[in-house]
Design an enzyme around this catalytic site. Structure first.
Site, PDB file in Angstrom:
ATOM      1  N   ARG A   1       0.827  -1.202   0.000  1.00  7.40           N
ATOM      2  CA  ARG A   1       0.000   0.000   0.000  1.00  7.40           C
ATOM      3  C   ARG A   1       0.868   1.261   0.000  1.00  7.40           C
ATOM      4  NH1 ARG A   1      -2.345  -3.839  -0.844  1.00  7.40           N
ATOM      5  NH2 ARG A   1      -4.336  -4.592  -0.005  1.00  7.40           N
TER       6      ARG A   1
ATOM      7  N   SER B   1     -11.454   0.064   2.840  1.00  5.20           N
ATOM      8  CA  SER B   1     -10.716  -0.357   4.037  1.00  5.20           C
ATOM      9  C   SER B   1     -10.046   0.853   4.672  1.00  5.20           C
ATOM     10  CB  SER B   1      -9.675  -1.408   3.670  1.00  5.20           C
ATOM     11  OG  SER B   1     -10.289  -2.565   3.151  1.00  5.20           O
TER      12      SER B   1
ATOM     13  N   GLU C   1      -5.360   3.823   6.276  1.00  2.12           N
ATOM     14  CA  GLU C   1      -5.062   3.630   4.855  1.00  2.12           C
ATOM     15  C   GLU C   1      -5.394   4.856   4.009  1.00  2.12           C
ATOM     16  OE1 GLU C   1      -6.230   0.435   1.407  1.00  2.12           O
ATOM     17  OE2 GLU C   1      -5.662  -0.303   3.377  1.00  2.12           O
TER      18      GLU C   1
END
EC number: 1.3.1.98
Length: 373
Positions: free
Chosen positions: A180, A258, A356
């Protein structure tokens, strides 16, 4: 879905102060207004804009690049010029019996791109189906799901570098991808991605369906068509089904997917936790590390459906924060809910959770978590 790249240049369109409302331009539906918004339909428009930037008081504000708004947490007032890359087009640049190279403009919807490639018999992106956002934002997070990351298929990124005011073609190595993560994420507001190149394969027998429930659901699709093994299309449809069951549609219940990254902890810490929590969910990683399911941690901490109104976790997926007062809730309310959840999880498991989505400060700069694994 367009098939040819845009080339004609027209002047970029700047919205005035009274209509620069970004509340409907972020999937979390947070209240936000900006000083001005510039829509970019092609690369020439960015060159034109940058030729004037800094030479007039109208262009003296900080810049902030906003793509599809699916992975950002915007402030109530954004004191910056917002650049919105909306270049469209998909083009085949090379093709053999085993693979096809395509170039995709930044403004193409990501999920529509996945549907398009699978329909064409071009495979590799099917596990990334139903991830919200635009293609230009995908490399920033190195989006991933069900055992696949964007970097697995990405060949290059065409991006504008603001400090040098020049265009760059970056290879996958140049992008410095991580979990990520990428150079674009670590250097916010330094780059604007205009196009992305992918290499996809044409082997319909090559699938990755061993992650979670994907294999079972995909096999069901295959059996309905009297096939013994699932195809990439079966995998894609299985993942769409699973995600639709677990994740709320942002159009119906605002969210940004998420919210927390799955933390990565040492093997010995995971083993110690297993003695107290035998059902803890973890996946082996390199260097004797374990990736732990953040959703499981949140749920076990008693926070499924919890938080601080109007920002609470989703009843079907604790990893997702939802907004119960669309276009009214603010970034500060998200911060309060996030802090409550991360503190509660840490007190129970001694595992810090990292956010995130990207936190945007009032001046367009990027904020960072205090909890980093």
């Amino acid at each position: 879905m367009t098939s040819a790249l845009c080339s004609k240049s027209t002047a970029p369109h700047t919205l005035s102060d009274d209509v620069a409302d970004l509340s409907h331009s972020n999937t979390m539906a947070l209240a936000c207004t900006a000083n001005s918004v510039v829509t970019l339909k092609n690369e020439a428009q960015l060159d034109e804009f940058m030729a004037n930037y800094g030479q007039d008081t109208q262009y003296s504000q900080p810049l902030f690049v906003l793509s599809g708004g699916s992975n950002v947490l915007l402030p109530a007032k954004l004191n910056a010029i917002v650049l919105r890359p909306q270049m469209r087009g998909i083009q085949v640049t090379s093709q053999t019996d085993s693979h096809v190279d395509i170039e995709v403009m930044a403004g193409e919807n990501w999920h529509d791109l996945v549907l398009h490639t699978v329909a064409q018999g071009w495979y590799g992106l099917e596990n990334l189906a139903l991830i919200p956002g635009l293609t230009g934002a995908a490399p920033i997070q190195n989006i991933g799901a069900y055992g696949v990351q964007l970097e697995d298929c990405l060949q290059y990124v065409r991006a504008y570098h603001f400090p040098s005011q020049t265009w760059h073609d970056l290879t996958a190595v140049d992008c410095e991808f991580g979990y990520r993560d990428s150079i674009f994420k670590r250097q916010p507001n330094t780059w604007l991605i205009s196009r992305v190149g992918f290499r996809l394969h044409t082997d319909a027998t090559k699938v990755l369906a061993s992650y979670g429930d994907v294999q079972t659901v995909a096999q069901g699709y295959a059996m309905k068509q009297s096939r013994t093994k699932p195809t990439p299309a079966d995998v894609m449809h299985a993942i769409i089904d699973i995600r639709q069951q677990k994740l709320p549609d942002p159009k119906q219940l605002p969210n940004c997917g998420s919210f927390f990254q799955n933390p990565i902890i040492p093997q010995d810490q995971f083993t110690a936790l297993q003695s107290s929590y035998p059902a803890i969910v973890g996946y082996p990683m390199p260097d004797a590390m374990i990736k732990v399911a953040a959703g499981w941690l949140i749920e076990q901490a008693g926070l499924k459906g919890g938080g601080i109104e109007p920002i609470v976790t989703h009843q079907q997926q604790a990893l997702v924060l939802t907004n119960h007062t669309p276009y009214q809730a603010t970034q500060k309310e998200v911060a309060a809910a996030q802090q409550y959840i991360t503190d509660t999880v840490y007190e129970r498991f001694a595992i810090p959770l990292s956010r995130e989505p990207v936190w945007v400060n009032a001046d367009g700069s990027i904020g960072y978590d205090k909890h980093v694994v």
